[in-house]
Design an enzyme around this catalytic site. Structure first.
Site, PDB file in Angstrom:
ATOM      1  N   GLN A 120      25.359  17.696  96.730  1.00 39.82           N
ATOM      2  CA  GLN A 120      24.195  18.659  96.773  1.00 39.82           C
ATOM      3  C   GLN A 120      22.948  17.869  97.051  1.00 39.82           C
ATOM      4  OE1 GLN A 120      24.196  20.326  92.814  1.00 39.82           O
ATOM      5  NE2 GLN A 120      24.173  22.657  93.856  1.00 39.82           N
ATOM      6  N   SER A 149      20.570  23.484 102.123  1.00 34.17           N
ATOM      7  CA  SER A 149      19.891  23.938 101.040  1.00 34.17           C
ATOM      8  C   SER A 149      18.470  23.495 100.812  1.00 34.17           C
ATOM      9  CB  SER A 149      20.507  23.366  99.594  1.00 34.17           C
ATOM     10  OG  SER A 149      21.844  23.928  99.427  1.00 34.17           O
ATOM     11  N   TYR A 183      30.630  31.332  99.596  1.00 37.98           N
ATOM     12  CA  TYR A 183      29.945  32.198 100.722  1.00 37.98           C
ATOM     13  C   TYR A 183      30.453  33.583 100.720  1.00 37.98           C
ATOM     14  CZ  TYR A 183      28.294  28.063 102.914  1.00 37.98           C
ATOM     15  OH  TYR A 183      27.491  26.874 103.176  1.00 37.98           O
ATOM     16  N   ARG A 193      29.700  21.519 100.525  1.00 40.57           N
ATOM     17  CA  ARG A 193      28.711  22.339  99.499  1.00 40.57           C
ATOM     18  C   ARG A 193      29.483  22.173  98.198  1.00 40.57           C
ATOM     19  NH1 ARG A 193      25.163  26.713 102.305  1.00 40.57           N
ATOM     20  NH2 ARG A 193      23.505  25.552 101.445  1.00 40.57           N
ATOM     21  N   ASP A 197      22.533  17.641 100.932  1.00 43.33           N
ATOM     22  CA  ASP A 197      22.744  19.063 101.434  1.00 43.33           C
ATOM     23  C   ASP A 197      21.425  19.505 102.162  1.00 43.33           C
ATOM     24  OD1 ASP A 197      23.325  21.783 102.235  1.00 43.33           O
ATOM     25  OD2 ASP A 197      23.757  22.216 100.253  1.00 43.33           O
TER      26      ASP A 197
END
Ligand code: NAD
Length: 374
Positions: free
Chosen positions: A125, A131, A226, A120, A128
């Protein structure tokens, strides 16, 4: 090099690549074969893949012939045994939580990439899938709640009187939670949101929702953005605050997860029993234990008129755009490992290494190596 796009198992309506993504893949000097009927549940029939230059094969042919096998759900052990020893197997293999499959892939010396392991980081991105699918999930959860709710979301001033806006409480303001906030706001609801990470507060406020503060959360800068597990004292304070807000809520959408752990219990049974009849709880963490004490995976439970919907794979309920996003993520990742129509595995690249479950009989991703050693 033959790239095979697999049909997903029963119950999974997404496909890992729609024809538009396959067209790009073909322009990289590769041969792309699609398993018969792979895209039909995402509204992409075989002929639409053929139109962009792909060929259609049976599953057995694909498993035996492909150099790179692409899917979402993992292959079965029997199917892995049919693949070429040099084959690269890709999917959302859930490799950290599926040690038997991981061991089998290592023992059989296959090369496997597990898309949920994509780091991440800013550079990763665009690859991902977590996401992308959380975006679909957050959006769809709100629509589902709006559909079930016996009230309007927005405020109305009508000749038949005025309607107050519905009150929506979002628990967990990560990717899914933020998308849920934005969608509920677009529908005109009054939105409140809560997260243990203070960084989430600014994002919640920027979307026009109110942030529910519960002081004293534990944060760990080393957790890569996280959340981490909270103390029993904090969790109780949090449950009490949520209880107070839940009494006024029409909809609660829960999205709180902690990687590698059971989802935190945020909505207690006493809270559900105290909620207004007609209100709706959508628990997006139902597959990892649930944020609501009464939710059941893939079931709707009715407690005194409060409906609690436990959802496992909500992204599959919007297969067309979910597949489009999945395919784009895959293309961005494949750009790293395909050069001039051939496989080019560069283990100096942290995204390639971080996503690779195993290669040549060895675990590769540091997270998989750590899992093996723990
Ligand atoms: P997730 O699905 O793991 O969890 C959802 C949310 O639940 C998180 O915001 C988490 O803080 C929250 N949560 C956990 N325990 C909670 C509790 N007890 N009470 C309330 N909320 C709780 O998270 P995610 O959506 O995958 O994203 C997590 C983080 O990763 C975010 O900071 C996000 O910005 C970041 N991220 C970065 C990238 C990237 O840089 N490529 C991509 C995606 C996400």
């Amino acid at each position: 090099m033959i790239i095979g796009i697999l049909k997903e198992p029963q119950g999974e309506s997404r496909v890992s690549m729609l024809p538009e993504a396959v067209k790009t893949l073909l322009s990289w000097n590769t041969e792309v074969c699609i398993e018969a009927d792979a895209g039909s549940t995402a509204y992409a029939e075989d002929n639409t893949y053929q139109d962009v230059g792909a060929s259609i094969k049976s599953r057995d042919e694909l498993l035996r012939q492909a150099d790179v096998l692409i899917g979402i759900q993992p292959l079965s052990p029997e199917e892995i045994a049919l693949t070429k020893p040099s084959a690269v197997i890709m999917g959302q293999l859930n490799a950290l939580y599926n040690p038997d499959l991981t061991k089998l892939l290592i023992d059989q010396k296959r090369t496997a990439f597990s898309m949920e392991l994509v780091p991440r980081t800013t550079r990763a991105q665009s690859m991902d899938v977590l996401s992308s699918m959380a975006t679909v999930t957050g959006y769809k959860a709100v629509l589902m709640a709006a559909d079930l709710l016996p009230r309007f979301f927005p405020m109305f001033m009508t000749a038949a009187g005025s309607i107050t806006p519905s009150r929506v409480l979002i628990l967990g303001a990560g990717v899914a939670g933020l998308q849920a906030i934005a969608t509920a706001r677009r529908l005109g609801a009054s939105v409140f949101a809560f997260d243990v990470r203070q960084a989430a507060k600014e994002e919640v406020l920027s979307l026009g929702a109110k942030f529910v503060d519960v002081e004293g959360a534990t944060e760990d800068k080393g957790a890569g953005g996280y959340a981490v597990e909270q103390s029993a004292e904090y969790l109780q304070k949090q449950k009490d605050t949520i209880h107070e807000h839940a009494l006024k809520a029409d909809v609660i959408i829960t999205t709180a997860q902690i990687p590698g752990r059971k989802a935190p219990l945020l909505v207690e049974e006493r809270t559900v029993r105290a909620m207004k009849p007609g209100s709706v709880v959508i628990d997006l963490a139902a597959s990892s234990g649930g944020n609501c004490a009464l939710s059941q995976p893939d079931q709707t439970v009715n407690i005194n008129g409060v409906r609690i919907v436990g959802i496992e794979n909500l992204a599959a309920k919007m297969p067309q755009d979910a597949s489009k996003m999945y395919g784009k993520n895959y293309l961005n990742f494949l750009k790293l490992i395909i050069k001039d129509g051939n496989l080019n595995l560069n283990f100096e690249d942290d995204i390639v290494t971080g996503t690779c479950v195993c290669h040549d009989g060895q675990a590769v991703s540091p997270r998989i190596v750590q899992m093996q050693n723990s």
